[in-house]
Design an enzyme around this catalytic site. Structure first.
Site, PDB file in Angstrom:
ATOM      1  N   SER A 186      53.196 -35.836  15.892  1.00  0.00           N
ATOM      2  CA  SER A 186      53.613 -34.836  16.864  1.00  0.00           C
ATOM      3  C   SER A 186      55.129 -34.646  16.836  1.00  0.00           C
ATOM      4  O   SER A 186      55.882 -35.614  16.903  1.00  0.00           O
ATOM      5  CB  SER A 186      53.151 -35.289  18.246  1.00  0.00           C
ATOM      6  OG  SER A 186      53.514 -34.323  19.170  1.00  0.00           O
ATOM      7  N   GLY A 187      55.557 -33.408  16.727  1.00  0.00           N
ATOM      8  CA  GLY A 187      56.984 -33.113  16.733  1.00  0.00           C
ATOM      9  C   GLY A 187      57.597 -33.120  15.340  1.00  0.00           C
ATOM     10  O   GLY A 187      58.790 -32.916  15.176  1.00  0.00           O
ATOM     11  N   THR A 208      53.751 -27.047  13.080  1.00  0.00           N
ATOM     12  CA  THR A 208      53.530 -25.672  13.533  1.00  0.00           C
ATOM     13  C   THR A 208      54.663 -24.773  13.057  1.00  0.00           C
ATOM     14  O   THR A 208      54.432 -23.639  12.629  1.00  0.00           O
ATOM     15  CB  THR A 208      53.395 -25.655  15.061  1.00  0.00           C
ATOM     16  OG1 THR A 208      52.366 -26.585  15.389  1.00  0.00           O
ATOM     17  CG2 THR A 208      53.048 -24.303  15.585  1.00  0.00           C
ATOM     18  N   ASN A 216      57.106 -33.687  22.096  1.00  0.00           N
ATOM     19  CA  ASN A 216      57.406 -32.343  21.595  1.00  0.00           C
ATOM     20  C   ASN A 216      57.288 -31.339  22.744  1.00  0.00           C
ATOM     21  O   ASN A 216      56.293 -31.339  23.465  1.00  0.00           O
ATOM     22  CB  ASN A 216      56.379 -32.019  20.483  1.00  0.00           C
ATOM     23  CG  ASN A 216      56.616 -30.662  19.844  1.00  0.00           C
ATOM     24  OD1 ASN A 216      57.524 -29.930  20.240  1.00  0.00           O
ATOM     25  ND2 ASN A 216      55.797 -30.330  18.856  1.00  0.00           N
ATOM     26  N   SER A 270      54.090 -28.885  21.972  1.00  0.00           N
ATOM     27  CA  SER A 270      53.131 -29.648  21.171  1.00  0.00           C
ATOM     28  C   SER A 270      51.772 -28.951  21.118  1.00  0.00           C
ATOM     29  O   SER A 270      51.220 -28.558  22.150  1.00  0.00           O
ATOM     30  CB  SER A 270      52.988 -31.035  21.786  1.00  0.00           C
ATOM     31  OG  SER A 270      52.112 -31.798  21.023  1.00  0.00           O
ATOM     32  N   SER A 271      51.246 -28.796  19.915  1.00  0.00           N
ATOM     33  CA  SER A 271      49.912 -28.171  19.792  1.00  0.00           C
ATOM     34  C   SER A 271      48.877 -29.197  20.222  1.00  0.00           C
ATOM     35  O   SER A 271      48.825 -30.280  19.645  1.00  0.00           O
ATOM     36  CB  SER A 271      49.621 -27.785  18.350  1.00  0.00           C
ATOM     37  OG  SER A 271      50.778 -27.337  17.709  1.00  0.00           O
ATOM     38  N   GLY A 273      48.588 -35.349  12.958  1.00  0.00           N
ATOM     39  CA  GLY A 273      48.678 -36.445  11.999  1.00  0.00           C
ATOM     40  C   GLY A 273      48.206 -37.743  12.637  1.00  0.00           C
ATOM     41  O   GLY A 273      47.759 -37.755  13.789  1.00  0.00           O
ATOM     42  N   GLU A 285      47.953 -40.918  14.706  1.00  0.00           N
ATOM     43  CA  GLU A 285      48.612 -41.247  15.982  1.00  0.00           C
ATOM     44  C   GLU A 285      48.420 -42.715  16.274  1.00  0.00           C
ATOM     45  O   GLU A 285      47.296 -43.216  16.281  1.00  0.00           O
ATOM     46  CB  GLU A 285      48.016 -40.411  17.111  1.00  0.00           C
ATOM     47  CG  GLU A 285      48.561 -39.001  17.124  1.00  0.00           C
ATOM     48  CD  GLU A 285      48.229 -38.235  18.403  1.00  0.00           C
ATOM     49  OE1 GLU A 285      47.438 -38.734  19.223  1.00  0.00           O
ATOM     50  OE2 GLU A 285      48.766 -37.134  18.551  1.00  0.00           O
TER      51      GLU A 285
HETATM   52  N1  ATP Z   1      62.192 -26.327  10.088  1.00  0.00           N
HETATM   53  C1  ATP Z   1      62.647 -26.467  11.308  1.00  0.00           C
HETATM   54  N2  ATP Z   1      63.878 -25.991  11.616  1.00  0.00           N
HETATM   55  C2  ATP Z   1      64.367 -26.130  12.861  1.00  0.00           C
HETATM   56  N3  ATP Z   1      63.718 -26.743  13.871  1.00  0.00           N
HETATM   57  C3  ATP Z   1      62.499 -27.232  13.629  1.00  0.00           C
HETATM   58  C4  ATP Z   1      61.893 -27.122  12.337  1.00  0.00           C
HETATM   59  N4  ATP Z   1      60.695 -27.696  12.393  1.00  0.00           N
HETATM   60  C5  ATP Z   1      60.550 -28.147  13.664  1.00  0.00           C
HETATM   61  N5  ATP Z   1      61.613 -27.857  14.401  1.00  0.00           N
HETATM   62  C6  ATP Z   1      61.829 -28.200  15.831  1.00  0.00           C
HETATM   63  O1  ATP Z   1      60.939 -29.229  16.187  1.00  0.00           O
HETATM   64  C7  ATP Z   1      60.069 -28.813  17.246  1.00  0.00           C
HETATM   65  C8  ATP Z   1      58.700 -29.399  17.042  1.00  0.00           C
HETATM   66  O2  ATP Z   1      58.096 -28.816  15.913  1.00  0.00           O
HETATM   67  P1  ATP Z   1      56.569 -28.418  15.884  1.00  0.00           P
HETATM   68  O3  ATP Z   1      56.159 -27.830  17.159  1.00  0.00           O
HETATM   69  O4  ATP Z   1      56.352 -27.642  14.648  1.00  0.00           O
HETATM   70  O5  ATP Z   1      55.922 -29.852  15.750  1.00  0.00           O
HETATM   71  P2  ATP Z   1      54.412 -30.213  15.416  1.00  0.00           P
HETATM   72  O6  ATP Z   1      54.427 -31.075  14.217  1.00  0.00           O
HETATM   73  O7  ATP Z   1      53.601 -28.979  15.354  1.00  0.00           O
HETATM   74  O8  ATP Z   1      54.010 -31.129  16.646  1.00  0.00           O
HETATM   75  P3  ATP Z   1      52.632 -31.207  17.451  1.00  0.00           P
HETATM   76  O9  ATP Z   1      51.726 -32.063  16.660  1.00  0.00           O
HETATM   77  O10 ATP Z   1      53.039 -31.851  18.735  1.00  0.00           O
HETATM   78  O11 ATP Z   1      52.141 -29.820  17.643  1.00  0.00           O
HETATM   79  C9  ATP Z   1      60.108 -27.302  17.216  1.00  0.00           C
HETATM   80  O12 ATP Z   1      59.877 -26.767  18.485  1.00  0.00           O
HETATM   81  C10 ATP Z   1      61.515 -27.011  16.740  1.00  0.00           C
HETATM   82  O13 ATP Z   1      62.409 -27.091  17.823  1.00  0.00           O
HETATM   83 MG    MG Z   2      52.185 -28.158  16.501  1.00  0.00          MG
END
Ligand code: ATP
Ligand code: MG
Length: 1056
Positions: free
Chosen positions: A143-144, A148, A193, A196-197, A417, A419
Site C-alpha cells: 500500500s502506498g 494506482t 496512503n 489507498s485503493s 501486494g 501485506e
Molecule cells: N510516480 C509517482 N510520482 C509522484 N508521486 C507518486 C508516484 N507514485 C505514487 N506517488 C504518490 O504516492 C501516493 C500513493 O500512490 P498510490 O495511490 O498509487 O499507491 P498504491 O500502491 O495504489 O497504494 P494502495 O495499495 O494503498 O492503493 C500517491 O497518491 C502519490 O502522492
Molecule cells: Mg492504489
C-alpha cells in the site's frame, strides 16, 4: 586536390561509421533532436545500473538495494530486472510524465531509452499490434507504493499516444474518467496512503484494428466493506461520503437529509480524521460529478446512487435502546423516516427488520427479536451489503459504458501486494493468497518466456532451480483439505463452530504441513512470537502470523433474510438490481467470501495466462510519505516480499544480456578491423568474427539463430569500455582531419561535423518516411489486387489477400467460439476455409464435449445414463417421450414413510431401487385400483397398502408392452404356466417413461419393451386373453368398452 578529396571522403566515412555504429543513437522527440546512448551500459558508472541483470554481484541483496538507493537519490525511480520494471515512489512530482516524454518513448526499443513506465506501456502496445497477442501489465506492491499512480500513467500514455477519432475520444474520456469515480467509491485515506485503493482492480483496455483505444472492461476484487462501518484511528471511510458532505449543493443535502458536517455521522467519526491535508473533498466532488456524466450516468441514476450513499450514513446513525427483556428497539425515528424515503422501502417493515430476524422452521416463518449487539451488527451488515453491492453495480455500469467487442486487449492489474502487519486477519490472508497465486504465475511465465526464447534461438535450456510455491497455493486452496475448505466447513456446519474450533481443525487437518504452524504446534522459539489464536503461514516471501479472530464472521458475510427481503422491495432501481428476488428463493447458502474470492482469482489467473505479461513492481521508500527519504529496512522488506531477488536470480540463471546480431554488430563493429567500417557477410559470421577478435571465451557467450547471448555483465562492460576508448580515438581523428596542419582551407570548404550529422540525419529520416509510404502503397495495392483475384487458385497476386482473409476469419473465430456444448453457432467461413473450418468445428466440439464429460459428477452421470436408456427405448416411438426429456428422473417417487413398514419388512434385505404410485386394472372388470409398484434388485412388487399383492421376479418377466400414444398404460407379461401368477398385470403410471426406464434397467430388459400401435393382447390366466385398444382423443380415458376390451383414449399432444 586529390589529397583534399581523400580527406573529405575520410571525414564522411568516419561520420557515417560513427553514426551507423550507433555510438550516438539518435531519436527525435518533440523537444528537438536528442542524442542518447544505449544508456543501460554507459550510464552504469554514474548512477548504478539501469538493469539489475547487469549487477556484477547479482545474488547480493545489499548490492541490489545500493543500486536502488543510488538511482533514487538522482530521482531515477525506475530500474529494470530484464523486462520487469521496478519503480520506487518518489513522493514528489518529477517532470517525467509530460507529453514530450511520452513522445520520446513512442515506438522506441525498450533498451534504447532509460527505464520508464512509458517504455513498458509502449512495449506492450507494440507487441499487441505486431504480434497480435493480447497483453497484460501486472502492477503490484504494498500500500502506498504507487500502483494506482502507475496504472493511471499507463492509461494516460495510451490516451495521448494512440490514434484517435471522435468516437474514440468519447471512449478515451470514459476510460480516464472511470478512475476518479472508482477512486471516490473504492479508495480511502489509510495510515499508509491518503488515497489507498481498498479493492483490487483488473482493467482491460480494448483497441481496435487501427490501434485506437475503443473500449474497456473492469473486474473488481474484494472491496474492504468493513471500512463502511469502522475505521482505525487516523483513517477515513471511503472518499465519496466526505465528498458528498463537503461538496454537495445545499439543495441536494437537504433532500438527502444530510448536514454539512462529517462529525454528525457515526460511520465517519470512528477514525477521528475527517480532514486530510492532501485531499480536497470539495473539488474532488466536482470531478466525480463531472466524471459520472461523462461516463453516461443519467441524472436519475446519480440521484439514486446518492440516495444510497446518504442512506448508509443514516443507517450508521440508527441507535438502539434495550428493553428489560434484552430485546433491542430503535430510538432514532428520524433516521427511519429518511431511510424509508431514500431507499424506497416501507419504514415500519424496515424498522421491524432491523430489530428482528426471521427463522424458517418446518416451513413456517418465525420472527425472533434481536438483542442490542445482534441488532447493531444486523444494521452494520446491511450497510456493508448495500455499499458493497452498489460498488459492484457501479463497476458494471461503467463496463456497460465502455462495451466494445472484437478488440485486442491490454489488461492492467492494480492489486494489493503482500501485506504483513502486526496483526493480520482474514483480509490479509486473502490478499497474501492472491499474491501467492500471482507469484506462481509470474515464475511460471518468466521461466516459460526464457525457455521459449532459448528454444527459438536453438540454445540448450539449462534448468533453473527455483522455489515452486504451488505447495503453499495448494495448502490454501485445495478441495477438502485446504485452509479455505476447512474454514468453509466450520462456517457451514451446525453446532458451536467458532474461530477457535477452526484453528483446532486446522491443527488436526493440516497441522503437519511444512508451511503451516500454530502456537500449539510450534517449537519453543516460534511460540514466543505467536499469539495463542494465531496460525502461521510460511509464504514464498516469508512468514506471516494470522489471528483467527473474526475469520468465521468475515467468511460468512451474512445478511439476515428479512433485511434482504426489505431491500428486494425497494423502489430504488439500483437496489433492485443489487438485491435480486431470486436470491430469496434460492435455499442454498450463498458462497462464502473466501470461496468467492478463490473462484474470482482462478478466473483472473485464466485471464492473465491467456495474455503476454509485463510487470511493474512498486516500492515505497518510507512510511512518512516523504520525498527523498530512503528507508533501508522498509525497502529490504519489500524487496523480499516482492520476491525481487528471486526474479533476478531466475532472469540471470542463464545469460545476463542478449541482443539481435544486427544491433550488436552495429554497436561494436568499430572494435574489429574485419567488421569495420562495415561487414558484408552474414550477420552471425560478423558477430562471431567480432567476439573472437575481442577475445570472448567460449563459456562467456553463445550464438543463437538471430541473437548473441552473453553470460556475464563483466564481459559486456569490458566491450563497452573498449568502445568508449575507440570512440575517443575516432573523435580525435575527426578533429585532426578538420583542423589539422595545412588543412585550414579544407575546414573552410567542409561544413562542421554537426551540420553534416544534421544533414545526414534529415536525409535518413526522409528515406525512412519515403520507405514507409512505399510500403503502405504496396500493401494497399496488393490488397486490392488480391481482392480482384480472390476467386482464383492461390497465386502471387492473391496470396496476401487470402492470408489476410484467413487470419481475420481465425481471429473472428477465436472471439466467437461457442461457449457451451449446446451452442451450435459457428462463424461462416470464407470459401477457401470451409473445410478447415469444419475440421476445427469438429475438433472444438469434441474438445468441449470431452471437457463437459470430465466435469460431470456421478449423480448427473447416473441421470444421463438413464436418459440415454429412455431415449433408446422411446425416442420417436412413443408420443409423450419428448415431454419427458427435460424432466429429471427421480431416484424414487415414494419415500420410506409412504411405503407401509410391513411391506418393507416382508421384503427383508432386498434393496429398494425405485417406488412409484400406479393404477392397476383388474383383469376381469378392468376396475381401477390404486397400488404401489416397487422395484427391488430382484423383482417388481405390486403393493396394496400393507399387502404384498403380487411379486414378479425379473427372471420371470417375459416382456413389457406399452402403446405408442401418450397414455401411461403398460402391461407386465408373466409366464402363463406359472400358476402363482394370475396372469399379466395391467398398470398405469403418470410417469410412464421414467417408470418403464427404471423397470428396464433394474430387470435388465431394455430390449424387452414392445411398443405397440393400436392394441395390446395380454393373458388373463387360465388361458384366457384380454385386449387393450388404444386410440387418440382429447383427454385420457380408460374404460371397459362394449366389446369387452379395455379401451384407452390417449390425449393428443400439441406436437402431434
Ligand atoms: N510516480 C509517482 N510520482 C509522484 N508521486 C507518486 C508516484 N507514485 C505514487 N506517488 C504518490 O504516492 C501516493 C500513493 O500512490 P498510490 O495511490 O498509487 O499507491 P498504491 O500502491 O495504489 O497504494 P494502495 O495499495 O494503498 O492503493 C500517491 O497518491 C502519490 O502522492
Ligand atoms: Mg492504489
Amino acid at each position: 586536390m586529390l589529397a583534399r578529396n581523400v580527406d573529405f571522403n575520410l571525414t564522411r566515412v568516419c561520420l557515417e561509421c560513427l553514426f551507423a555504429s550507433s555510438i550516438y543513437r539518435i531519436a527525435v522527440g518533440s523537444d528537438g533532436v536528442r542524442i542518447s546512448m544505449e544508456s543501460a551500459l554507459t550510464a552504469r558508472d554514474r548512477v548504478g545500473v539501469q538493469d539489475f541483470v547487469l549487477l556484477e554481484n547479482h545474488t547480493s541483496e545489499a548490492a541490489f538495494i545500493e543500486n536502488l538507493r543510488k538511482r533514487f537519490k538522482e530521482n531515477l525511480i525506475y530500474t529494470y530486472i530484464g523486462s520487469v520494471l521496478v519503480s520506487v515512489n518518489p513522493y514528489k512530482d518529477l517532470e517525467i510524465y509530460t507529453k514530450n516524454h511520452m513522445e520520446r518513448y513512442r515506438g522506441v526499443n525498450f533498451y534504447e531509452v532509460s527505464p520508464h513506465v512509458y517504455a513498458v506501456s509502449d512495449n506492450s502496445y507494440r507487441s499487441m499490434r505486431t504480434e497480435r497477442k493480447d497483453q497484460c501489465i501486472l502492477i503490484s506492491g504494498e500500500s502506498g507504493a504507487g500502483k494506482t499512480e502507475a496504472s493511471k500513467k499507463i492509461l494516460q500514455y495510451y490516451a495521448v499516444t494512440c490514434p484517435a477519432s471522435d468516437q474514440v475520444e468519447t471512449v478515451k474520456d470514459r476510460l480516464l474518467q472511470s478512475n476518479p469515480v472508482l477512486e471516490a467509491f473504492g479508495n480511502a485515506k489509510t495510515l499508509r496512503n491518503d488515497n489507498s485503493s481498498r479493492f483490487g482492480k483488473y482493467m482491460d483496455i480494448q483497441f481496435d484494428f487501427k490501434g485506437a483505444p475503443v473500449g474497456g472492461h473492469i473486474l473488481n476484487y474484494l472491496l474492504e466493506k468493513s471500512r463502511v462501518v469502522h475505521q482505525n484511528h487516523g483513517e477515513r471511510n471511503f472518499h465519496i461520503f466526505y465528498q458528498l458532505i463537503e461538496g454537495g449543493e445545499e439543495d441536494l443535502l437537504r433532500r438527502l437529509g444530510l448536514e454539512r458536517n462529517p462529525q454528525q455521522y457515526q460511520y465517519l467519526v470512528k477514525g477521528n480524521c475527517p480532514k486530510v491535508s492532501s485531499i480536497n473533498d470539495r473539488s474532488d466532488w466536482k470531478v466525480v460529478r463531472k466524471a459520472l456524466s461523462v461516463i453516461g450516468f443519467s441524472e436519475d441514476e446519480v440521484e439514486e446512487l446518492l440516495n444510497i450513499i446518504a442512506s448508509v450514513l443514516h443507517l450508521g446513525n440508527i441507535q438502539y435502546g434495550g428493553e428489560d427483556s434484552g430485546n433491542a428497539y430503535i430510538t432514532t425515528d428520524t433516521q427511519i423516516k429518511y431511510l424509508a424515503r431514500l431507499l424506497g422501502v416501507d419504514g415500519l417493515v424496515l424498522k421491524e427488520a432491523l430489530t428482528h430476524k426471521t427463522i424458517i422452521a418446518k416451513g413456517e416463518e418465525l420472527k425472533s427479536p434481536l438483542n442490542l449487539e445482534q441488532a447493531s451488527s444486523a444494521r452494520d451488515a446491511l450497510s456493508k451489503a448495500v455499499y458493497g453491492r452498489t460498488f459492484t453495480w457501479l463497476v458494471n455500469k461503467i463496463n456497460v459504458s465502455l462495451t466494445y467487442k472484437n478488440a485486442s486487449v491490454i489488461g492492467l492489474l492494480d492489486i494489493y501486494g503482500f501485506e504483513v502487519f502486526q496483526h493480520n486477519s482474514f483480509e490479509q490472508f486473502c490478499i497474501n493468497y492472491c499474491n501467492e497465486k500471482l507469484q506462481q504465475l509470474f515464475i511460471e511465465l518468466t521461466l516459460k518466456s526464457e525457455q521459449d526464447e532459448y528454444e527459438a534461438e536453438g540454445i540448450t535450456w539449462e534448468p533453473v532451480q527455483y522455489f515452486n510455491n504451488k505447495i503453499i497455493c495448494d495448502l490454501v486452496e485445495e478441495k477438502f483439505k485446504g485452509i479455505i475448505s476447512i474454514l468453509d466447513e466450520e462456517c457451514l456446519r451446525p453446532g458451536d463452530a467458532s474461530d477457535i474450533t477452526f484453528l483446532e481443525k486446522l491443527e488436526n487437518t493440516v497441522g503437519g504441513h511444512a508451511h503451516l504452524t500454530t502456537h500449539k504446534l510450534a517449537d519453543g522459539k516460534t511460540r514466543k512470537v505467536m499469539g495463542r489464536e494465531e496460525f502461521r503461514l510460511l509464504h514464498y516471501a516469508g512468514e506471516v502470523n494470522y489471528n483467527v479472530n473474526g475469520f468465521l464472521d468475515k467468511n460468512n458475510d451474512l445478511l439476515f433474510r428479512n433485511l434482504k427481503e426489505v431491500m428486494c422491495m425497494s423502489d430504488n432501481k439500483i437496489l433492485t438490481q443489487c438485491f435480486d428476488r431470486a436470491e430469496l428463493k434460492d435455499s442454498k447458502r450463498p458462497e462464502t467470501a473466501a470461496t468467492q474470492f478463490k473462484t474470482s482469482l482462478a478466473k483472473l489467473m485464466e485471464i492473465l495466462m491467456s495474455k503476454e505479461p509485463s510487470y511493474v513492481r512498486c516500492i515505497k521508500p518510507n512510511d512518512a510519505k516523504q520525498a527523498g527519504r530512503f528507508d533501508d529496512v522498509l525497502i529490504r522488506h519489500q524487496v523480499k516480499y516482492l520476491g525481487l531477488m528471486e526474479n533476478l536470480r531466475v532472469r540471470r540463471a542463464g545469460f545476463a544480456y542478449r541482443r539481435h546480431y544486427e544491433t550488436f554488430l552495429q554497436r561494436y563493429k568499430s572494435l574489429c578491423p574485419e567488421t569495420w567500417p562495415s561487414w558484408q557477410g552474414k550477420l552471425a559470421d560478423g558477430v562471431s568474427t567480432l567476439v573472437k577478435h575481442l577475445g570472448y571465451k567460449p563459456e562467456e557467450y553463445k550464438l543463437g539463430r538471430s541473437k548473441i547471448f552473453i553470460r556475464f555483465p563483466k564481459t559486456l562492460f569490458a566491450t563497452e569500455d573498449a568502445l568508449e576508448t575507440r570512440k575517443h580515438s575516432l573523435a580525435s581523428k575527426l578533429r585532426l582531419i578538420q583542423t589539422g596542419p595545412g588543412l585550414d582551407s579544407l575546414a573552410a570548404v567542409c561544413p562542421s561535423p554537426a551540420v553534416v550529422v544534421q544533414a545526414w540525419w534529415r536525409g535518413i529520416l526522409a528515406c525512412r518516411r519515403a520507405q514507409r509510404k512505399r510500403q503502405a502503397a504496396n500493401t494497399i495495392r496488393r490488397f486490392i489486387k488480391g481482392f480482384i483475384y480472390r476467386h482464383n487458385e492461390r497465386c502471387p497476386e492473391n496470396e496476401y489477400f487470402l492470408d489476410y482473409v484467413r487470419y481475420s476469419f481465425l481471429m473472428k473465430l477465436r472471439r466467437n467460439l461457442p461457449k457451451s456444448v449446446l451452442d451450435k453457432s459457428w462463424p461462416t467461413a470464407p470459401t477457401a476455409l470451409i473445410e478447415a473450418s469444419e475440421q476445427l468445428r469438429k475438433l472444438y466440439m469434441q474438445n468441449m464435449v470431452w471437457g463437459y464429460c470430465k466435469r460431470i459428477n456421478p449423480e448427473w452421470k447416473h441421470q444421463l445414463e438413464q436418459k440415454m436408456v429412455a431415449s433408446e427405448i422411446f425416442k420417436n416411438k412413443k408420443d409423450n417421450y419428448p415431454q419427458s426429456v427435460p424432466k429429471l428422473f427421480m431416484g424414487t417417487r415414494l419415500n420410506g414413510e409412504e411405503i407401509n413398514p410391513k411391506v418393507l419388512q416382508s421384503l427383508g434385505s432386498e434393496t429398494m431401487k425405485y417406488a412409484v404410485p400406479v393404477t392397476k386394472y383388474d383383469r376381469k372388470g378392468y376396475k381401477a385400483r390404486p397400488r404401489q409398484l416397487l422395484l427391488t434388485s430382484n423383482c417388481a412388487v405390486i403393493v396394496e397398502e400393507a399387502k404384498l399383492k403380487q411379486r414378479i421376479d425379473y427372471a420371470a418377466l417375459k416382456g413389457i408392452s406399452v402403446s405408442s400414444l401418450s397414455d401411461g398404460v403398460f402391461v407386465l407379461h408373466v409366464p402363463t404356466e406359472d400358476k402363482k401368477q394370475k396372469g399379466d398385470v395391467v398398470l398405469q403410471s403418470d410417469h410412464i417413461i421414467e417408470t418403464l426406464t427404471k423397470v428396464a434397467i433394474c430387470a435388465d430388459k431394455v430390449n424387452s419393451i414392445n411398443i405397440n400401435q393400436g392394441s395390446i393382447t395380454f393373458t388373463m390366466g387360465q388361458g384366457k386373453e384380454g385386449i387393450i385398444d388404444f386410440t387418440s382423443g382429447s383427454e385420457l380415458l380408460v374404460a371397459k368398452a362394449k366389446n369387452g376390451h379395455l379401451s384407452v383414449t390417449a390425449p393428443r399432444l400439441n406436437s402431434r
